[in-house]
Design a protein around this motif. Structure first.
Motif, mmCIF file in Angstrom:
data_model
loop_
_atom_site.group_PDB
_atom_site.id
_atom_site.type_symbol
_atom_site.label_atom_id
_atom_site.label_comp_id
_atom_site.label_asym_id
_atom_site.label_seq_id
_atom_site.Cartn_x
_atom_site.Cartn_y
_atom_site.Cartn_z
ATOM 1 N N ARG A 177 -1.228 13.954 -19.467
ATOM 2 C CA ARG A 177 -2.505 13.759 -18.758
ATOM 3 C C ARG A 177 -2.688 14.750 -17.613
ATOM 4 N NH1 ARG A 177 -1.631 7.243 -17.936
ATOM 5 N NH2 ARG A 177 -1.702 6.636 -20.146
ATOM 6 N N ARG A 178 -1.905 15.821 -17.618
ATOM 7 C CA ARG A 178 -1.929 16.743 -16.487
ATOM 8 C C ARG A 178 -3.328 17.281 -16.203
ATOM 9 N NH1 ARG A 178 1.776 19.826 -18.124
ATOM 10 N NH2 ARG A 178 3.486 18.862 -16.962
ATOM 11 N N GLU A 179 -4.032 17.703 -17.251
ATOM 12 C CA GLU A 179 -5.361 18.283 -17.057
ATOM 13 C C GLU A 179 -6.343 17.246 -16.522
ATOM 14 O OE1 GLU A 179 -6.259 21.396 -17.198
ATOM 15 O OE2 GLU A 179 -4.154 21.897 -17.624
ATOM 16 N N ALA A 180 -6.266 16.032 -17.051
ATOM 17 C CA ALA A 180 -7.172 14.967 -16.588
ATOM 18 C C ALA A 180 -6.901 14.621 -15.127
ATOM 19 C CB ALA A 180 -7.017 13.732 -17.467
ATOM 20 N N ILE A 181 -5.616 14.570 -14.774
ATOM 21 C CA ILE A 181 -5.251 14.262 -13.382
ATOM 22 C C ILE A 181 -5.707 15.379 -12.452
ATOM 23 C CG2 ILE A 181 -3.305 13.942 -11.802
ATOM 24 C CD1 ILE A 181 -1.816 12.581 -14.120
ATOM 25 N N LYS A 182 -5.497 16.632 -12.893
ATOM 26 C CA LYS A 182 -5.898 17.781 -12.084
ATOM 27 C C LYS A 182 -7.406 17.803 -11.858
ATOM 28 C CE LYS A 182 -5.495 22.828 -11.924
ATOM 29 N NZ LYS A 182 -4.998 24.033 -12.637
ATOM 30 N N LYS A 183 -8.154 17.505 -12.931
ATOM 31 C CA LYS A 183 -9.615 17.471 -12.818
ATOM 32 C C LYS A 183 -10.061 16.364 -11.876
ATOM 33 C CE LYS A 183 -13.812 16.790 -15.548
ATOM 34 N NZ LYS A 183 -14.361 16.478 -16.892
ATOM 35 N N ALA A 184 -9.472 15.163 -12.030
ATOM 36 C CA ALA A 184 -9.849 14.029 -11.179
ATOM 37 C C ALA A 184 -9.493 14.298 -9.718
ATOM 38 C CB ALA A 184 -9.152 12.762 -11.665
ATOM 39 N N GLY A 223 -9.291 17.248 -8.297
ATOM 40 C CA GLY A 223 -10.243 18.246 -7.788
ATOM 41 C C GLY A 223 -11.562 17.609 -7.400
ATOM 42 N N GLU A 224 -12.037 16.683 -8.242
ATOM 43 C CA GLU A 224 -13.285 15.978 -7.923
ATOM 44 C C GLU A 224 -13.121 15.121 -6.673
ATOM 45 O OE1 GLU A 224 -13.987 13.860 -11.501
ATOM 46 O OE2 GLU A 224 -14.840 15.577 -12.586
ATOM 47 N N ARG A 225 -11.945 14.543 -6.529
ATOM 48 C CA ARG A 225 -11.668 13.727 -5.329
ATOM 49 C C ARG A 225 -11.676 14.588 -4.075
ATOM 50 N NH1 ARG A 225 -10.864 11.621 -1.231
ATOM 51 N NH2 ARG A 225 -9.873 9.607 -0.772
ATOM 52 N N ASP A 226 -11.139 15.799 -4.167
ATOM 53 C CA ASP A 226 -11.125 16.718 -3.016
ATOM 54 C C ASP A 226 -12.551 17.131 -2.631
ATOM 55 O OD1 ASP A 226 -8.380 16.581 -2.982
ATOM 56 O OD2 ASP A 226 -8.083 18.439 -4.120
ATOM 57 N N LYS A 227 -13.398 17.363 -3.652
ATOM 58 C CA LYS A 227 -14.791 17.713 -3.361
ATOM 59 C C LYS A 227 -15.510 16.562 -2.659
ATOM 60 C CE LYS A 227 -15.448 21.008 -7.152
ATOM 61 N NZ LYS A 227 -16.176 21.284 -8.416
ATOM 62 N N LYS A 255 -13.015 7.105 -7.699
ATOM 63 C CA LYS A 255 -12.163 8.221 -8.136
ATOM 64 C C LYS A 255 -10.698 7.925 -7.850
ATOM 65 C CE LYS A 255 -13.807 11.134 -9.738
ATOM 66 N NZ LYS A 255 -14.088 11.437 -11.163
ATOM 67 N N ASP A 256 -10.426 7.265 -6.732
ATOM 68 C CA ASP A 256 -9.035 6.876 -6.417
ATOM 69 C C ASP A 256 -8.499 5.919 -7.479
ATOM 70 O OD1 ASP A 256 -8.831 8.392 -4.124
ATOM 71 O OD2 ASP A 256 -9.503 6.789 -2.792
ATOM 72 N N LYS A 257 -9.332 4.989 -7.916
ATOM 73 C CA LYS A 257 -8.914 4.045 -8.959
ATOM 74 C C LYS A 257 -8.663 4.769 -10.277
ATOM 75 C CE LYS A 257 -11.268 0.019 -7.007
ATOM 76 N NZ LYS A 257 -12.365 -0.985 -7.191
#
Length: 324
Positions: free
Chosen positions: A83-90, A92-96, A164-166
């Motif tokens: 799930r690395r890509e999904a976690i990385k994407k999520a 990144g969205e959380r940082d934005k 997004k945290d959830k």
């Protein structure tokens, strides 16, 4: 004339060397205190005892639970790798979202400050019945409307952040659950390991305790207890009681040092010592054990031998027995 000058140079050189040596000896004599040696020895003892306690705490966890936890950790790593890509994407969205929240929050706070100013201006104008009071009231209402909109925007961004945290927590659920179990199983071990990191000597500790530099924040320092409302009778004059016994008796209030030699052993009745009818912070040490509480040396603290054999031993190690 030249010979005389050379002789004076020699004299000045020799006296400078003598002064340097004397100054160095003076600093060392002031620095090399007896109690510091005890604290250095205790530091080594405390590291050894803490290491043993940490290993014992780790060994106390059943091997079956350790193996189960390790298997769960391995499974968590495999899942996160998938799930690395999904976690990385999520993430990144959380940082934005965090950046968006910060910008809105700044405007929210600045607008609140402006409202306070606008309210003061309006109240002043209304109090003095100025012609522009209606304009100032409208201006105040406009800022209050902006502030309310920003408040709603903040709530909306916070809701998206929570969602997004959830989402991230769901993607990392196996690892987070394994880490939670690890903290529960190895709580004592982790606590002792953290303790080890703090007490293990290193370069920073050495520098902190160097002569002159130890004026700032040394790890070797005099410990003292100042019980309230207790005094020592000094030549028919009462002076506040000060006990510095724990400067050397460093294990007196700690579990695990029961088998250590003096002055590092645990108090034989620890619960009484810490919580009894007259705990240490209220009565100190010399209220029961006598001696000179302000002293930090073996002789000056007026230790009294308990047996003839101890008196003989102390006489060999410290000084003549009639000075105890």
């Amino acid at each position: 004339m030249a010979d005389r000058a050379r002789k004076l140079d020699v004299v000045f050189a020799l006296t400078s060397i003598v002064m340097l040596v004397a100054f160095t000896v003076m600093i060392w004599a002031d620095y090399d205190r007896e109690w510091k040696k005890y604290q250095k020895v205790f530091n080594k003892v405390e590291v050894q005892v803490t290491e043993a306690q940490a290993q014992q705490a780790k060994a106390s966890v059943p091997s079956a639970q350790q193996q189960s936890l390790q298997a769960e950790m391995d499974r968590a790593k495999q899942e996160e790798a998938q799930r690395r890509e999904a976690i990385k994407k999520a993430q990144g969205e959380r940082d934005k979202l965090e950046g968006e929240w910060y910008a809105i929050d700044q405007n929210f706070r600045f607008t609140k400050a402006e409202i306070d100013v606008k309210r003061y201006d309006y109240e002043e104008a209304a109090h003095k019945n100025k012609s522009n009071k209606d304009k100032k009231l409208a201006d105040l209402k406009d800022y209050e409307d902006r502030w309310e909109k920003l408040r709603l925007q903040l709530e909306e961004v916070n809701a998206r952040k929570d969602a997004k945290d959830k989402e991230i927590a769901q993607l990392e659920a196996t690892r987070l659950d394994a880490e939670k179990k690890s903290k529960e199983l190895f709580g004592d071990y982790n606590r002792l390991e953290d303790r080890l990191k703090k007490i293990e000597p290193g370069i920073v500790t050495t520098v902190r305790n160097l002569p002159v530099l130890d004026l700032a924040n040394p790890s070797l320092k005099v410990n003292q207890i100042m019980p309230s409302n207790l005094q020592d009778d000094v030549i028919f004059s009462g002076t506040p009681k000060v006990d510095r016994c724990t400067t050397c008796h460093l294990g007196i209030d700690k579990k695990g040092f029961e088998s250590q030699p003096q002055p590092f052993t645990t108090h034989p009745n620890l619960a009484f010592y810490l919580q009894g009818p007259h705990p240490i912070d209220k009565v100190g040490c010399t209220s029961c054990h006598q001696g000179r509480g302000r002293a930090t040396g073996f002789m000056t603290a007026v230790h009294i031998p308990s047996t003839a054999a101890q008196e003989k031993d102390w006489g060999k190690r410290y000084s003549h027995s009639d000075t105890y």
